[in-house]
Write a protein that holds these residues in place. Structure first.
Motif, PDB file in Angstrom:
ATOM      1  N   ALA A   1       1.039  -1.306   0.144  1.00  0.00           N
ATOM      2  CA  ALA A   1      -0.356   0.186  -0.159  1.00  0.00           C
ATOM      3  C   ALA A   1       0.907   1.335   0.376  1.00  0.00           C
ATOM      4  N   LYS A   2       2.442   1.304   0.708  1.00  0.00           N
ATOM      5  CA  LYS A   2       2.852   2.566   0.394  1.00  0.00           C
ATOM      6  C   LYS A   2       4.054   2.800  -0.776  1.00  0.00           C
ATOM      7  N   VAL A   3       3.848   1.270  -1.599  1.00  0.00           N
ATOM      8  CA  VAL A   3       4.784   2.065  -2.073  1.00  0.00           C
ATOM      9  C   VAL A   3       3.939   2.933  -3.573  1.00  0.00           C
ATOM     10  N   PHE A   4       5.469   3.708  -4.652  1.00  0.00           N
ATOM     11  CA  PHE A   4       4.266   4.746  -5.219  1.00  0.00           C
ATOM     12  C   PHE A   4       3.980   3.421  -6.738  1.00  0.00           C
ATOM     13  N   SER A   5       4.489   3.156  -7.303  1.00  0.00           N
ATOM     14  CA  SER A   5       4.755   2.385  -8.374  1.00  0.00           C
ATOM     15  C   SER A   5       4.023   0.705  -8.290  1.00  0.00           C
ATOM     16  N   TRP A   6       2.934   1.367  -9.327  1.00  0.00           N
ATOM     17  CA  TRP A   6       2.303   0.029  -9.672  1.00  0.00           C
ATOM     18  C   TRP A   6       2.612  -1.524  -9.700  1.00  0.00           C
ATOM     19  N   SER A   7       3.990  -1.550 -10.073  1.00  0.00           N
ATOM     20  CA  SER A   7       4.351  -2.616 -10.678  1.00  0.00           C
ATOM     21  C   SER A   7       5.102  -3.310  -9.568  1.00  0.00           C
ATOM     22  N   ASN A   8       5.704  -2.297  -8.501  1.00  0.00           N
ATOM     23  CA  ASN A   8       6.682  -2.566  -7.095  1.00  0.00           C
ATOM     24  C   ASN A   8       5.347  -3.442  -6.397  1.00  0.00           C
ATOM     25  N   ALA A   9       4.051  -2.609  -6.243  1.00  0.00           N
ATOM     26  CA  ALA A   9       2.641  -2.371  -4.675  1.00  0.00           C
ATOM     27  C   ALA A   9       2.514  -4.473  -5.576  1.00  0.00           C
ATOM     28  N   GLU A  10       1.935  -4.652  -7.325  1.00  0.00           N
ATOM     29  CA  GLU A  10       2.301  -6.081  -7.736  1.00  0.00           C
ATOM     30  C   GLU A  10       2.821  -7.240  -7.066  1.00  0.00           C
ATOM     31  N   ALA A  11       4.727  -6.942  -7.519  1.00  0.00           N
ATOM     32  CA  ALA A  11       4.778  -7.545  -7.235  1.00  0.00           C
ATOM     33  C   ALA A  11       5.300  -7.695  -5.205  1.00  0.00           C
ATOM     34  N   ILE A  12       4.955  -7.400  -4.733  1.00  0.00           N
ATOM     35  CA  ILE A  12       4.667  -7.347  -3.366  1.00  0.00           C
ATOM     36  C   ILE A  12       3.472  -7.917  -2.896  1.00  0.00           C
ATOM     37  N   ARG A  13       2.992  -7.694  -3.576  1.00  0.00           N
ATOM     38  CA  ARG A  13       1.318  -8.479  -3.154  1.00  0.00           C
ATOM     39  C   ARG A  13       1.409  -9.964  -3.836  1.00  0.00           C
ATOM     40  N   SER A  14       2.200 -10.192  -4.825  1.00  0.00           N
ATOM     41  CA  SER A  14       2.331 -11.760  -5.701  1.00  0.00           C
ATOM     42  C   SER A  14       3.034 -12.696  -4.167  1.00  0.00           C
ATOM     43  N   LEU A  15       3.585 -11.751  -3.762  1.00  0.00           N
ATOM     44  CA  LEU A  15       4.835 -12.180  -3.305  1.00  0.00           C
ATOM     45  C   LEU A  15       4.560 -13.631  -2.160  1.00  0.00           C
ATOM     46  N   PRO A  16       3.582 -13.351  -1.290  1.00  0.00           N
ATOM     47  CA  PRO A  16       3.179 -14.214  -0.530  1.00  0.00           C
ATOM     48  C   PRO A  16       2.181 -16.170  -1.444  1.00  0.00           C
ATOM     49  N   MET A  17       2.061 -16.048  -2.614  1.00  0.00           N
ATOM     50  CA  MET A  17       1.803 -16.837  -3.516  1.00  0.00           C
ATOM     51  C   MET A  17       2.714 -17.967  -3.684  1.00  0.00           C
ATOM     52  N   ARG A  18       4.113 -16.783  -4.089  1.00  0.00           N
ATOM     53  CA  ARG A  18       5.512 -16.867  -4.837  1.00  0.00           C
ATOM     54  C   ARG A  18       6.091 -18.186  -3.791  1.00  0.00           C
ATOM     55  N   GLN A  19       6.274 -17.341  -2.401  1.00  0.00           N
ATOM     56  CA  GLN A  19       7.044 -18.030  -1.607  1.00  0.00           C
ATOM     57  C   GLN A  19       6.553 -19.086  -1.445  1.00  0.00           C
ATOM     58  N   SER A  20       5.014 -19.537  -1.345  1.00  0.00           N
ATOM     59  CA  SER A  20       4.697 -20.371  -0.557  1.00  0.00           C
ATOM     60  C   SER A  20       5.097 -21.657  -1.780  1.00  0.00           C
ATOM     61  N   ASP A  21       5.279 -21.528  -3.794  1.00  0.00           N
ATOM     62  CA  ASP A  21       5.175 -22.759  -4.285  1.00  0.00           C
ATOM     63  C   ASP A  21       6.712 -22.955  -4.334  1.00  0.00           C
ATOM     64  N   ILE A  22       7.734 -21.630  -3.969  1.00  0.00           N
ATOM     65  CA  ILE A  22       8.830 -21.813  -4.015  1.00  0.00           C
ATOM     66  C   ILE A  22       8.877 -23.370  -2.781  1.00  0.00           C
ATOM     67  N   SER A  23       8.085 -22.788  -1.542  1.00  0.00           N
ATOM     68  CA  SER A  23       8.967 -23.956  -0.889  1.00  0.00           C
ATOM     69  C   SER A  23       7.908 -24.816  -0.562  1.00  0.00           C
ATOM     70  N   GLN A  24       7.194 -25.446  -1.538  1.00  0.00           N
ATOM     71  CA  GLN A  24       6.477 -26.537  -2.053  1.00  0.00           C
ATOM     72  C   GLN A  24       7.078 -27.395  -2.388  1.00  0.00           C
ATOM     73  N   TYR A  25       8.546 -26.828  -3.104  1.00  0.00           N
ATOM     74  CA  TYR A  25       9.229 -27.420  -4.412  1.00  0.00           C
ATOM     75  C   TYR A  25      10.457 -27.432  -3.798  1.00  0.00           C
ATOM     76  N   SER A  26      10.952 -27.528  -2.511  1.00  0.00           N
ATOM     77  CA  SER A  26      12.050 -26.806  -1.768  1.00  0.00           C
ATOM     78  C   SER A  26      12.203 -28.946  -1.280  1.00  0.00           C
ATOM     79  N   PHE A  27      13.630 -29.426  -1.825  1.00  0.00           N
ATOM     80  CA  PHE A  27      13.796 -30.476  -1.231  1.00  0.00           C
ATOM     81  C   PHE A  27      15.050 -30.870   0.211  1.00  0.00           C
ATOM     82  N   SER A  28      14.497 -31.531   1.025  1.00  0.00           N
ATOM     83  CA  SER A  28      15.187 -32.026   2.362  1.00  0.00           C
ATOM     84  C   SER A  28      16.693 -33.169   1.101  1.00  0.00           C
ATOM     85  N   PRO A  29      17.570 -32.974   1.578  1.00  0.00           N
ATOM     86  CA  PRO A  29      18.896 -33.976   0.915  1.00  0.00           C
ATOM     87  C   PRO A  29      18.764 -34.958   1.947  1.00  0.00           C
ATOM     88  N   ILE A  30      19.050 -36.141   1.479  1.00  0.00           N
ATOM     89  CA  ILE A  30      18.777 -37.364   2.016  1.00  0.00           C
ATOM     90  C   ILE A  30      19.898 -37.599   2.899  1.00  0.00           C
TER      91      ILE A  30
END
Length: 155
Positions: A126-155
């Motif tokens: 809500a604070k950033v002046f740029s629409w593209s910056n706001a859009e990137a920040i708003r998409s971060l929670p979904m992006r982060q969950s997508d990354i953690s969903q595909y992270s693997f632990s070493p065996i």
């Protein structure tokens, strides 16, 4: 020398989605993530790494930099067009993020920024002046969950 109309936007965040914002020195009250134009013969990743170091004093190699493979095209504000070659009116912005384990103090570049703050992602968007910056920040929670969903632990 004119700026190249290709830039990076780097959303710096913690694992719990606290977002680093910087206040522009040339436009007080305008808050943003790390941004900067690509230099001649520089890859986009090199641009992102350089801008992070210059604008925050953080060593970006100590953390996880992610290239979102996302590009935004926008009109350059008229007040900043003098930095570009004549008749250049649009910029191609490439989005990255840098994940830190926790909030870190930063060292701002005083010619570029007046202050910095860390905010929860909703407030930061809500604070950033740029629409593209706001859009990137708003998409971060979904992006982060997508990354953690595909992270693997070493065996």
């Amino acid at each position: 020398m004119y700026k190249i109309p290709v830039s990076v936007l780097v959303v710096i965040h913690t694992q719990n989605l606290q977002i680093l914002l910087l206040e522009r020195a040339d436009h007080p009250g305008y808050w943003q993530s790390v941004t900067g134009s690509q230099h001649q013969n520089e890859s986009l990743q090199q641009t992102a790494l350089r801008e992070i170091a210059e604008e925050t004093g953080l060593n970006p190699l100590d953390y996880q930099l992610s290239d979102w493979k996302t590009q935004n095209r926008f009109e350059i504000f008229k007040e900043w067009r003098w930095r570009y070659a004549p008749n250049v009116t649009h910029n191609a912005e490439h989005v990255f993020s840098l994940c830190l384990p926790e909030i870190k103090p930063v060292r701002i570049a005083p010619k570029e920024h007046l202050d910095y703050l860390w905010l929860p992602w909703q407030q930061a968007a809500a604070k950033v002046f740029s629409w593209s910056n706001a859009e990137a920040i708003r998409s971060l929670p979904m992006r982060q969950s997508d990354i953690s969903q595909y992270s693997f632990s070493p065996i």
